[in-house]
Design a protein around this motif. Structure first.
Motif, PDB file in Angstrom:
ATOM      1  N   SER A 303       0.827  -1.213   0.000  1.00  0.00           N
ATOM      2  CA  SER A 303       0.000   0.000   0.000  1.00  0.00           C
ATOM      3  C   SER A 303       0.857   1.257   0.000  1.00  0.00           C
ATOM      4  N   LEU A 307       0.135   4.184  -2.721  1.00  0.00           N
ATOM      5  CA  LEU A 307      -0.450   5.433  -2.226  1.00  0.00           C
ATOM      6  C   LEU A 307       0.522   6.599  -2.396  1.00  0.00           C
ATOM      7  N   SER A 309       2.633   6.919  -4.825  1.00  0.00           N
ATOM      8  CA  SER A 309       2.551   7.294  -6.234  1.00  0.00           C
ATOM      9  C   SER A 309       1.306   8.141  -6.503  1.00  0.00           C
ATOM     10  N   LEU A 310       0.170   7.762  -5.900  1.00  0.00           N
ATOM     11  CA  LEU A 310      -1.069   8.535  -6.067  1.00  0.00           C
ATOM     12  C   LEU A 310      -0.941   9.930  -5.449  1.00  0.00           C
ATOM     13  N   LEU A 311      -0.278  10.025  -4.294  1.00  0.00           N
ATOM     14  CA  LEU A 311      -0.126  11.315  -3.620  1.00  0.00           C
ATOM     15  C   LEU A 311       0.718  12.268  -4.459  1.00  0.00           C
ATOM     16  N   PHE A 314      -1.296  13.500  -7.238  1.00  0.00           N
ATOM     17  CA  PHE A 314      -2.230  14.542  -6.769  1.00  0.00           C
ATOM     18  C   PHE A 314      -1.527  15.889  -6.654  1.00  0.00           C
ATOM     19  N   GLN A 324      -9.141  14.428  -1.889  1.00  0.00           N
ATOM     20  CA  GLN A 324      -8.371  13.305  -2.425  1.00  0.00           C
ATOM     21  C   GLN A 324      -6.992  13.227  -1.771  1.00  0.00           C
ATOM     22  N   GLY A 325      -6.355  14.396  -1.655  1.00  0.00           N
ATOM     23  CA  GLY A 325      -5.038  14.437  -1.020  1.00  0.00           C
ATOM     24  C   GLY A 325      -5.099  14.000   0.428  1.00  0.00           C
ATOM     25  N   TYR A 328      -5.396  10.251   0.525  1.00  0.00           N
ATOM     26  CA  TYR A 328      -4.114   9.588   0.252  1.00  0.00           C
ATOM     27  C   TYR A 328      -3.187   9.681   1.460  1.00  0.00           C
ATOM     28  N   THR A 329      -3.165  10.868   2.083  1.00  0.00           N
ATOM     29  CA  THR A 329      -2.287  11.067   3.246  1.00  0.00           C
ATOM     30  C   THR A 329      -2.724  10.190   4.420  1.00  0.00           C
ATOM     31  N   GLY A 331      -4.503   7.525   4.201  1.00  0.00           N
ATOM     32  CA  GLY A 331      -4.249   6.129   3.800  1.00  0.00           C
ATOM     33  C   GLY A 331      -2.791   5.751   3.968  1.00  0.00           C
ATOM     34  N   LEU A 332      -1.897   6.678   3.575  1.00  0.00           N
ATOM     35  CA  LEU A 332      -0.458   6.422   3.703  1.00  0.00           C
ATOM     36  C   LEU A 332      -0.067   6.245   5.167  1.00  0.00           C
TER      37      LEU A 332
END
Length: 1484
Positions: A303, A307, A309-311, A314, A324-325, A328-329, A331-332
């Protein structure tokens, strides 16, 4: 999320979550951010304490503080619900929308209900005597700021101004009421918990009562379990340096207690069951359930990169919503924390299951030991099962879940790699898979060599055990070098197998360490040849994934190796557990003897030591023993007397027939021919677990003639005796063993020659006061060669070759075996014996034994334990053991390996910068793969923009699309990779060579120093303590330490490379390192203080387990005869429990460190992500820098965590080197120098002179020899006599300089022995010892250890000792003798030692009770042999059979360490009141 906030707060889209409204803090922020969040924390913290352990039947605390808090919590759970009624009434003066109020009120109510239930649980737990956890009180006060702000809002909005509105007024009152209740809660907490045990809140939960250690984990809250808060008292003790003994550790949880594990194991154990099935039945379900934790942890590992990479994506895209940010944060951060918790709990629970298995297996080994039949392993083999095999079996627990977890990780990584480079990844994968069969061959070879190495290790430890047991005889004979070289031969064979294993390991390490670069080259070449163009995203993402791919591939060989090692050890343990049991139900007839007055009956019974009956059999056609009778058993040496008693006590194989014993469950009183004495006080040895009865105890001491001996000893009967009673004389050992049997008050006694080792006077006393006195009403079977004491027997049995050839009254049988008829009438004996005893015996002490208290000097000293950090000298010693040059070479090639790996990564980055110079600003970030494979973390950055280095100036004419340039870059890259491969190979080979050199050196130094230690060291040190060094600590230095050290070196080099690249590419990131390093240092320092001591305590508590097992094996027949097996098993459980406590505490501390290090890493990552979000929100974020920061935060924290973990493990393993060095450097040593030079055969005449010799064994003890002075002429035969403990054996000790005299000197042929080297002295003297010493090996090796004589001379010596007929069936001179010569009787062993002495060329021979266990006829023949063979040599004979010294030239009579008489036998006999005459009369 914005829309949800707008609806909930009633705010605008421009500012969905207002922090400030109309000059005050926003109400939505107050309710959600301050109140609800605080109540959520309160609910979570309180929920952690819902599982607090209640005391059975306990009521809640009566303390007013606890009661007040319970009431307040309950009321605070109701008030928010009541507050909803006025909130529902529409009004302009109500703070916020109804939905917000309902949400906040509901959360508040749930939080306080949970808190109330937690308080109720705590009030019934052990915490009711205190205020409870501080964290619970702090979280309860956290909602206060929100309430104060709400109160201020009401004041600012005129709630109290006219006209008054009912709804707002009620809400205002509710807020005041809530604040008042919080104040009442604080007052309730401030009141102490109870009337007793008052303690300040600061010390609560940190300082337990010193006399009652805390119970680990049981009943602790979830919070405490997840973060190991229950370890705080233990770690605090460690930090204060108070972890000094095993009792300072916390108690084991119930599921780990040894008694619980034993019950669980036995519930699943069946006869000849498979061990692995039993372990699966007992612990398998919980173990398999841990696989779910492993699965979740593995999946969460991926994960982080995704995550991240997604952050970064973003941050690049400014159009995405803030929510969304945030997701991601969160989640990270959540993924990092949850992953850390799951992995940590998996490791912790796995270790608990491992400890359960270990406790069950070690308990089963000891249980089996107590129930072994006649077929028994050697002590060395049993100790290896206990120390090595049980530990290797636990490798399975670690390896099984990895065996499926690593392929899963591999599959996911391969899928992600396919997403990046398509089918090009198959080239690299193919290369990796090609190595799998090679790895299989290596692993199989390692397993075969491992098996062979363990066999050699068994042989070495077995020989070492025998050597330590016979150390006195070895030093007498000067065989230290000879037998030491035999140990070294076994060690050389062991190291030969270890060498193959280590070089195969080095091959594995090389293959998998060089693999990442090689696979990368293959993938990139394949990708280019397929027509694709390399990009930064593709290259560095592929590199990161290859790093993740290498981790499972690299670890898989170790996993397979662990499984194979576990399989080998499982088979060895299974073989041991499958050995035949001692089964009294099957062995003895279920029916009692046929006649009421019969105690023992044998019918057509055939017994043998060998289950097949190939050895000497004992065949009893018919034997009945009447109740209360005294049965004498006589016969020549080796005729089967001891075998008959062993058969009756159930220690032989019953091949046929029946044996019936009345009162079988009560056991036997057994006194074996070789007295078994425990390392304990004399009183404990005699009581043997039975309650102390002063009257009975005194009677037993009197009957066994022990009063006078106890009066001499410093602590009386509380004096500790060495292992096997080495600090006592042979006669004292025999009488203590007899006293132990008598004190048990059995009805049937089996006495195997207890009179052999005592002088005539004491033997007479034992016969009349003990055998015919206190045991007069019992049934007694007495084996003896001193047939003069059997005249009052009811029946005498004459044995020959294991059969009763004649039975009858003494008057018929004794003339057949007596060498000479009695010289005097019975009346004369009685009269003169009375006079003798009156003149000879000292005045009796007070009737009851004196209790001298516990402060007297102790023989057994507690095993020493170093404290604090492992000293620098220990690391220095290991460096020297490897060799200075070799150590430098290993470090040099390690640095070269890391440097070339970093150079390869740098070159690749330069290549990509040339390919994409135009797009340099948007290049994607890559994650370094320079760290060691062992610490690669799956949290790698897959997609993140930003450059790594300052662009390097391009080479001339370098254009990205030129195929020649591609070839050029690939060639240079390949060259650097080749150099890296060579450095990796050299480093692996040199490391293997270095640790093999260290293993050899450490053992050699240890062995040499132990062999040079004085006899007094062995007297006061249990064998198990020494064997622990030669077994566990040597195994750790051979195998465990190198494995962890290899990881530490790789990680340290990886960290160094990472810092160099960070410093060159992004210097500003280095500013984070000092605070991060300081934080890590403080945590690991706090941990290491306890970790070191726990490791030392773990080693310390292992020695008593070894000692207890070896002692129990030696005294198995006595333990079983006394029906004491259960008690010994309980003692083993207590010793095992202490060791398990140390092991468990050490691992719990490791997990305590691990979770903190991982959470610190997660916190750093989360903090950078949050800052990135804030900067993005303010339009200040730089996606490249943020991605770089996150990437290196992940890799740095992971690497530092791994380094701290492995360094701490290395330090813990270095404790073994420390313990080896402690013996190698600090043991006392016998004098090694030689002050004068003498010729090889300097002792040519044999003149002996003692001048005022004084000997005290230890300061504070009385003198064993007190001013002894006498002179012996060359060739003179001297008989040495005296009461037991008079100093006869001490005379020999000081002559051979086994103990240095306190004063005076000894001259041999006029040479002062104190000026000679020990080898020069002992090589010229010979001895036939009281305790025969034989070791496992051939008859030839035992007869002639130095290999100086031809076979003809050996056979002649055996013939003269009447042993040739015994040795021939064993296989002649090449026949193998079992451990300690167990296949021969005691008398035959003494004869073999005599044969050994016949081969000597020494001018002075000392005979110490050498024929005590030989029948009189054989003894006469032997005396004749000695007279003939040693006619021209000086002979000193210590004898209890005085007829053996009547032909001596002179007799030396010792009394209390002084020379009482010295004259010819005739002269001493002519004096009616001489001590010698009195001894002679009492012996006839």
């Amino acid at each position: 999320m914005e829309r949800l906030l707008v609806r909930l707060c009633g705010s605008s889209r421009d500012e969905p979550f207002p922090l400030w409204e109309a000059g005050a803090v926003g109400h939505c922020f107050t309710q959600l951010g301050l109140s609800s969040l605080a109540h959520v924390l309160l609910a979570l913290t309180s929920a952690c304490y819902l599982g607090a352990p209640r005391y059975p039947g306990s009521l809640p605390s009566r303390s007013p503080g606890w009661r007040l808090r319970l009431v307040v919590s309950f009321l605070l759970s109701i008030l928010p619900l009541l507050d909803l009624f006025p909130a529902a009434i529409p009004s302009n003066a109500v703070p916020g929308p109804l939905a917000l109020e309902v949400l906040a009120g509901g959360v508040t109510a749930i939080a306080w209900i949970t808190h109330c239930l937690a308080l109720r649980a705590l009030a019934q737990s052990h915490r009711r005597l205190s205020r409870g956890p501080l964290i619970l009180a702090l979280t309860a006060l956290m909602p206060a700021p929100g309430m104060v702000l709400t109160l201020l809002w009401h004041c600012q909005h005129g709630t109290l101004l006219t006209p008054l509105q009912l709804a707002p007024l009620f809400r205002f009152c509710f807020v005041i009421l809530q604040l008042t209740m919080l104040l009442a809660y604080f007052l309730g907490w401030a009141v102490p918990g109870g009337q007793t045990h008052l303690r300040s809140w600061a010390s609560d939960d940190l300082l337990p009562e010193p006399q009652r250690p805390e119970v680990a984990e049981d009943g602790e809250s979830w919070l405490s379990r997840f973060f190991y808060l229950w370890l705080a008292p233990l770690l605090a003790r460690g930090a204060r340096g108070q972890l000094r003994q095993p009792q300072d550790t916390c108690l084991l949880p119930y599921r780990l207690q040894t008694a619980c594990l034993a019950r669980l194991f036995r519930a699943h154990w069946r006869e000849r069951a498979k061990l692995w099935l039993v372990l699966y039945g007992a612990f398998g379900q919980r173990y398999l359930a841990l696989g779910l934790l492993k699965l979740a942890g593995t999946l969460l590992g991926f994960s982080g990169p995704l995550l991240l990479s997604l952050l970064v994506g973003f941050l690049e895209n400014e159009r995405e919503p803030l929510s969304q940010g945030i997701l991601y944060t969160v989640g990270l951060a959540g993924g990092a924390v949850l992953g850390a918790l799951l992995q940590n709990q998996y490791g912790y629970e796995l270790k608990k299951v491992s400890l359960q298995i270990r406790g069950a297996v070690l308990g089963a080994i000891y249980h089996k030991t107590l129930h072994l039949g006649p077929d028994r392993p050697s002590v060395g083999e049993a100790l290896n099962l206990l120390g090595t095999d049980s530990e290797r079996l636990l490798n399975f627990a670690n390896s099984f879940h990895e065996a499926w977890g690593l392929p899963l990780q591999l599959s996911i990584t391969l899928y992600l790699l396919y997403q990046q480079v398509g089918l090009a990844f198959l080239g690299g994968l193919g290369l990796a898979l090609l190595l799998v069969p090679l790895n299989k061959v290596i692993a199989t070879r390692i397993m075969v060599k491992n098996k062979s190495m363990l066999q050699h290790k068994d042989a070495r430890v077995k020989l070492m055990t025998e050597l330590l047991r016979g150390i006195r005889v070895i030093k007498f004979c000067g065989w230290e070098q000879t037998l030491g070289s035999r140990v070294q031969k076994h060690r050389a064979k062991e190291l030969q197998q270890l060498r193959v294993i280590k070089y195969l390991d080095a091959a594995c390490v090389y293959l998998w360490a060089a693999l990442p670069v090689v696979i990368s080259i293959v993938i990139f070449i394949t990708y280019v040849l397929m027509g694709h163009q390399l990009t930064a995203t593709k290259v560095f993402t592929a590199l990161a994934l290859v790093g993740m791919l290498i981790f499972p591939l690299n670890n898989f060989p170790w996993v397979i190796n662990g499984l194979l090692e576990a399989k080998v050890s499982l088979e060895r343990l299974q073989h041991f557990l499958d050995l035949p049991d001692h089964n009294p139900q099957a062995y003895y007839s279920p029916d009692p003897p046929t006649e009421p007055g019969i105690v023992l009956e044998l019918q057509e019974a055939i017994f043998s030591w060998d289950p097949t009956g190939t050895g000497l059999e004992t065949f009893i056609t018919h034997l009945k023993v009447k109740k209360g009778s005294l049965v004498g058993i006589v016969g020549k040496v080796g005729c089967g007397k001891s075998s008959l008693l062993a058969a009756i006590s159930g220690e032989l194989h019953r091949l046929s027939g029946q044996i019936a014993v009345a009162g079988l469950l009560e056991g036997f009183g057994l006194a074996t021919q070789e007295p078994w004495i425990q390392f304990a006080t004399i009183r404990d040895n005699i009581l043997f677990g039975k309650a102390f009865d002063a009257h009975l105890y005194w009677k037993v001491l009197e009957a066994c003639a022990l009063h006078d001996d106890l009066a001499i000893l410093p602590d009386g009967d509380l004096t500790e005796v060495g292992e096997k009673g080495v600090t006592l004389s042979g006669g004292q050992r025999a009488r203590i063993a007899l006293a132990r049997a008598v004190y048990q008050e059995n009805k049937l006694y089996l006495l195997d020659d207890p009179l052999a080792a005592v002088d005539a006077d004491v033997a007479n006393h034992l016969l009349h006061k003990c055998i015919l006195g206190i045991l007069g009403d019992t049934t007694r079977l007495l084996c003896t060669h001193r047939v003069e004491y059997l005249e009052k027997a009811d029946v005498v049995l004459l044995l020959k070759s294991g059969r009763i050839i004649q039975a009858g009254p003494p008057s018929e049988i004794l003339p057949l075996v007596q060498a000479t008829p009695n010289a005097q009438s019975e009346d004369e004996q009685k009269t003169e014996s009375a006079v003798a005893s009156e003149a000879w015996k000292p005045e009796k002490e007070s009737e009851e034994p004196k209790d001298l208290g516990p402060n007297a000097s102790r023989l057994l000293q507690e095993e020493g334990k170093k404290e604090g950090a492992v000293a620098f000298q220990v690391y220095q010693a290991y460096w020297k053991a490897i060799g200075g040059g070799l150590s430098l070479a290993i470090i040099f090639f390690l640095l070269l390996m890391q440097g070339t790996r970093n150079a390869a990564d740098w070159w690749l980055s330069h290549w990509i910068s040339q390919l994409k110079r135009a797009e340099n600003g948007s290049q994607e970030l890559w994650h370094l793969t320079s760290q060691a494979p062992s610490v690669l973390s799956p949290q790698l950055l897959l997609f993140s923009p930003g450059g790594l280095f300052v662009p390097v100036a391009p080479w001339p004419k370098a254009t990205p699309n030129n195929s020649l340039n591609v070839q050029y870059y690939l060639t240079v890259y390949g060259a650097i990779a080749g150099a890296n491969s060579i450095c990796t190979l050299l480093r692996a080979i040199l490391f293997a060579a270095g640790i093999l050199q260290a293993a050899s050196t450490l053992h050699q130094r240890l062995l040499n120093r132990v062999l040079r230690a004085p006899v007094t060291f062995f007297d006061c040190t249990p064998t198990g303590r020494i064997l622990n060094r030669f077994s566990s600590d040597v195994a750790c230095a051979d195998d465990s330490l190198p494995f962890v050290l290899n990881i530490v070196l790789a990680q340290a080099a990886g960290l160094l490379g990472l810092l160099v690249i960070l410093g060159s590419g992004l210097p500003w990131l280095l500013l984070l390192l000092p605070p991060l390093g300081a934080l890590y240092y403080s945590v690991q320092r706090h941990y290491r203080a306890s970790s070191r001591e726990l490791r030392r305590l773990g080693s310390l508590t292992l020695s008593p387990l070894y000692t207890h097992l070896s002692e129990s094996l030696a005294g198995l027949s006595v333990i079983r005869a006394a029906r004491a097996a259960c008690r010994f098993e309980e003692e083993n459980e207590k010793l095992l429990e202490l060791n398990q406590r140390c092991q468990f505490a050490a691992h719990a501390c490791l997990q305590w460190l691990d979770i903190r290090l991982q959470l610190m890493g997660a916190t750093v990552v989360s903090a950078i992500a949050v800052i990135a979000l804030i900067q993005h929100y303010q339009r200040l974020a730089d996606p490249g820098l943020v991605g770089l920061s996150l990437s290196y935060a992940l890799s740095l924290t992971g690497l530092l965590s791994g380094l701290v973990n492995s360094f701490t493990q290395t330090e813990a393993m270095m404790v073994s080197v420390e313990r080896l060095e402690e013996y190698s450097c600090d043991l006392p040593s016998e004098p090694q120098g030689q002050k004068i030079q003498v010729e090889v055969n300097w002792l040519s005449q044999g003149h002996v002179e003692f001048r005022d010799v004084v000997l005290a064994y230890r300061p504070g003890l009385p003198n064993a020899l007190d001013g002894v002075t006498f002179s012996i002429l060359p060739g003179e035969k001297i008989g040495v006599v005296g009461r037991t403990g008079s100093g006869k054996s001490s005379l020999l000790l000081v002559l051979f300089r086994l103990v240095e005299p306190s004063a005076g000197c000894i001259l041999l042929d006029g040479v002062d022995t104190s000026l000679l080297g020990l080898s020069a002295l002992r090589s010229q003297l010979a001895i036939i010892p009281q305790d025969p010493f034989l070791f496992s090996g051939t008859v030839r090796e035992n007869l002639d250890p130095l290999g100086r004589h031809e076979d003809e001379a050996l056979w002649q010596a055996l013939e003269e000792c009447h042993l040739s007929e015994v040795i021939a069936p064993l296989g002649g001179l090449d026949g193998e003798l079992s451990e300690g010569g167990r296949s021969l009787s005691l008398g035959q062993r003494q004869l073999l030692c005599l044969a050994r002495a016949l081969l000597t060329d020494a001018k002075i021979l000392c005979i110490d009770e050498a024929t005590a266990s030989v029948d009189q006829k054989t003894d006469q023949l032997l005396q004749q042999t000695i007279c003939n063979r040693f006619a021209n040599k000086t002979v000193l004979t210590i004898a209890h059979r005085l007829n053996t010294i009547l032909n001596s030239d002179r007799v030396l009579v010792l009394q209390a360490g002084r020379v009482a008489e010295l004259d010819t036998p005739a002269a001493l006999r002519s004096q009616p009141y001489s001590l010698f005459q009195q001894l002679l009369q009492s012996s006839q």
